[in-house]
Design a protein around this motif. Sequence first.
Motif, PDB file in Angstrom:
ATOM      1  N   ALA A 110       0.830  -1.210   0.000  1.00  0.00           N
ATOM      2  CA  ALA A 110       0.000   0.000   0.000  1.00  0.00           C
ATOM      3  C   ALA A 110       0.860   1.254   0.000  1.00  0.00           C
ATOM      4  CB  ALA A 110      -0.938   0.009   1.216  1.00  0.00           C
ATOM      5  N   ASN A 111       2.067   1.119   0.465  1.00  0.00           N
ATOM      6  CA  ASN A 111       2.996   2.239   0.509  1.00  0.00           C
ATOM      7  C   ASN A 111       4.117   2.103  -0.518  1.00  0.00           C
ATOM      8  OD1 ASN A 111       2.209   4.014   2.907  1.00  0.00           O
ATOM      9  ND2 ASN A 111       2.062   1.944   3.731  1.00  0.00           N
ATOM     10  N   GLY A 112       3.892   1.266  -1.526  1.00  0.00           N
ATOM     11  CA  GLY A 112       4.891   1.091  -2.582  1.00  0.00           C
ATOM     12  C   GLY A 112       6.221   0.579  -2.066  1.00  0.00           C
ATOM     13  N   TRP A 113       6.186  -0.229  -1.030  1.00  0.00           N
ATOM     14  CA  TRP A 113       7.380  -0.756  -0.367  1.00  0.00           C
ATOM     15  C   TRP A 113       8.263   0.367   0.172  1.00  0.00           C
ATOM     16  CZ3 TRP A 113       8.117  -5.428   1.529  1.00  0.00           C
ATOM     17  CH2 TRP A 113       7.334  -6.462   1.038  1.00  0.00           C
ATOM     18  N   LYS A 114       7.671   1.541   0.403  1.00  0.00           N
ATOM     19  CA  LYS A 114       8.441   2.648   0.967  1.00  0.00           C
ATOM     20  C   LYS A 114       8.129   2.863   2.445  1.00  0.00           C
ATOM     21  CE  LYS A 114       9.416   4.889  -3.339  1.00  0.00           C
ATOM     22  NZ  LYS A 114       9.407   6.110  -4.122  1.00  0.00           N
ATOM     23  N   LEU A 115       7.269   2.007   3.011  1.00  0.00           N
ATOM     24  CA  LEU A 115       7.023   2.048   4.445  1.00  0.00           C
ATOM     25  C   LEU A 115       8.270   1.500   5.135  1.00  0.00           C
ATOM     26  CD1 LEU A 115       5.126   2.432   6.872  1.00  0.00           C
ATOM     27  CD2 LEU A 115       4.291   0.106   6.450  1.00  0.00           C
ATOM     28  N   GLU A 116       8.884   2.325   5.948  1.00  0.00           N
ATOM     29  CA  GLU A 116      10.133   1.923   6.582  1.00  0.00           C
ATOM     30  C   GLU A 116       9.873   1.150   7.863  1.00  0.00           C
ATOM     31  OE1 GLU A 116      13.251   4.878   6.778  1.00  0.00           O
ATOM     32  OE2 GLU A 116      12.132   6.108   5.346  1.00  0.00           O
ATOM     33  N   GLU A 138      -7.668   1.263   4.893  1.00  0.00           N
ATOM     34  CA  GLU A 138      -8.874   2.023   4.570  1.00  0.00           C
ATOM     35  C   GLU A 138      -8.579   3.176   3.621  1.00  0.00           C
ATOM     36  OE1 GLU A 138     -10.698   2.696   8.402  1.00  0.00           O
ATOM     37  OE2 GLU A 138     -10.927   0.526   8.666  1.00  0.00           O
ATOM     38  N   ASN A 139      -7.354   3.670   3.640  1.00  0.00           N
ATOM     39  CA  ASN A 139      -6.950   4.721   2.700  1.00  0.00           C
ATOM     40  C   ASN A 139      -6.498   4.147   1.362  1.00  0.00           C
ATOM     41  OD1 ASN A 139      -7.469   6.816   4.479  1.00  0.00           O
ATOM     42  ND2 ASN A 139      -5.407   6.799   5.317  1.00  0.00           N
ATOM     43  N   TYR A 140      -6.388   2.851   1.291  1.00  0.00           N
ATOM     44  CA  TYR A 140      -5.905   2.179   0.085  1.00  0.00           C
ATOM     45  C   TYR A 140      -6.894   2.279  -1.066  1.00  0.00           C
ATOM     46  CZ  TYR A 140      -3.206  -1.358  -2.462  1.00  0.00           C
ATOM     47  OH  TYR A 140      -2.442  -2.019  -3.368  1.00  0.00           O
ATOM     48  N   GLY A 141      -8.167   2.427  -0.751  1.00  0.00           N
ATOM     49  CA  GLY A 141      -9.181   2.505  -1.791  1.00  0.00           C
ATOM     50  C   GLY A 141     -10.456   1.828  -1.340  1.00  0.00           C
ATOM     51  N   PRO A 142     -11.355   1.570  -2.282  1.00  0.00           N
ATOM     52  CA  PRO A 142     -12.619   0.929  -1.918  1.00  0.00           C
ATOM     53  C   PRO A 142     -12.388  -0.476  -1.345  1.00  0.00           C
ATOM     54  CG  PRO A 142     -12.390   1.088  -4.306  1.00  0.00           C
ATOM     55  CD  PRO A 142     -11.240   1.834  -3.706  1.00  0.00           C
ATOM     56  N   PRO A 143     -13.332  -0.976  -0.562  1.00  0.00           N
ATOM     57  CA  PRO A 143     -13.152  -2.283   0.099  1.00  0.00           C
ATOM     58  C   PRO A 143     -12.704  -3.410  -0.826  1.00  0.00           C
ATOM     59  CG  PRO A 143     -15.127  -1.230   0.931  1.00  0.00           C
ATOM     60  CD  PRO A 143     -14.602  -0.367  -0.194  1.00  0.00           C
ATOM     61  N   GLU A 144     -13.201  -3.432  -2.039  1.00  0.00           N
ATOM     62  CA  GLU A 144     -12.828  -4.526  -2.949  1.00  0.00           C
ATOM     63  C   GLU A 144     -11.370  -4.460  -3.394  1.00  0.00           C
ATOM     64  OE1 GLU A 144     -14.856  -1.266  -5.331  1.00  0.00           O
ATOM     65  OE2 GLU A 144     -15.351  -2.363  -3.511  1.00  0.00           O
TER      66      GLU A 144
END
Length: 165
Positions: A110-116, A138-144
């Motif tokens: 979800a963070n483009g592998w930039k979550l440290e 939840e910020n990633y997009g719609p539930p599906e």
Amino acid sequence: MDSSDSNNPGGHPCEWSGCPNFGAETTLRCSSCKKAWYCSPECQKYAWTFHIFQCKPNTRIKPAYHLAKACADDEIPKDPQTRRVFGFDNAARIDAEGKMVGLYQGLFLANGWKLEPREIEKWVKEGTLIQNIKTTFENYGPPESRGLYYPWFLQNQWILDGTAK
């Protein structure tokens, strides 16, 4: 980062596979181990999550780095502290360790592998890991578009919050 290399003035290829310049020649190397080569300080920053294991093999590495490496390798973490902190010991009770890997892979993706990893360590220390997992998905997009593991996690949150099932 060290930019001197008297042995090879022509440079070495950038080693971080997530870099858009992967394989491009560079003269910048890790200033600690002097073995890894990167095209920029930003590239080295993102590669550190994985390079730490080669660069500092005799150092205690924090659990979030073990988690990130296991997720990137599509493996269940083996480090005992990582298993405890990130719920894998509890997930093993219901044969759901693979689902936990999938959940954390989704968190990193979800963070483009930039979550440290140090950010995830901060969440654990603050007691906000569960809330930050929820916020991220939840910020990633719609539930599906949140994948199969997030809804499963919502039903099995006890794995991380310590409440009995």
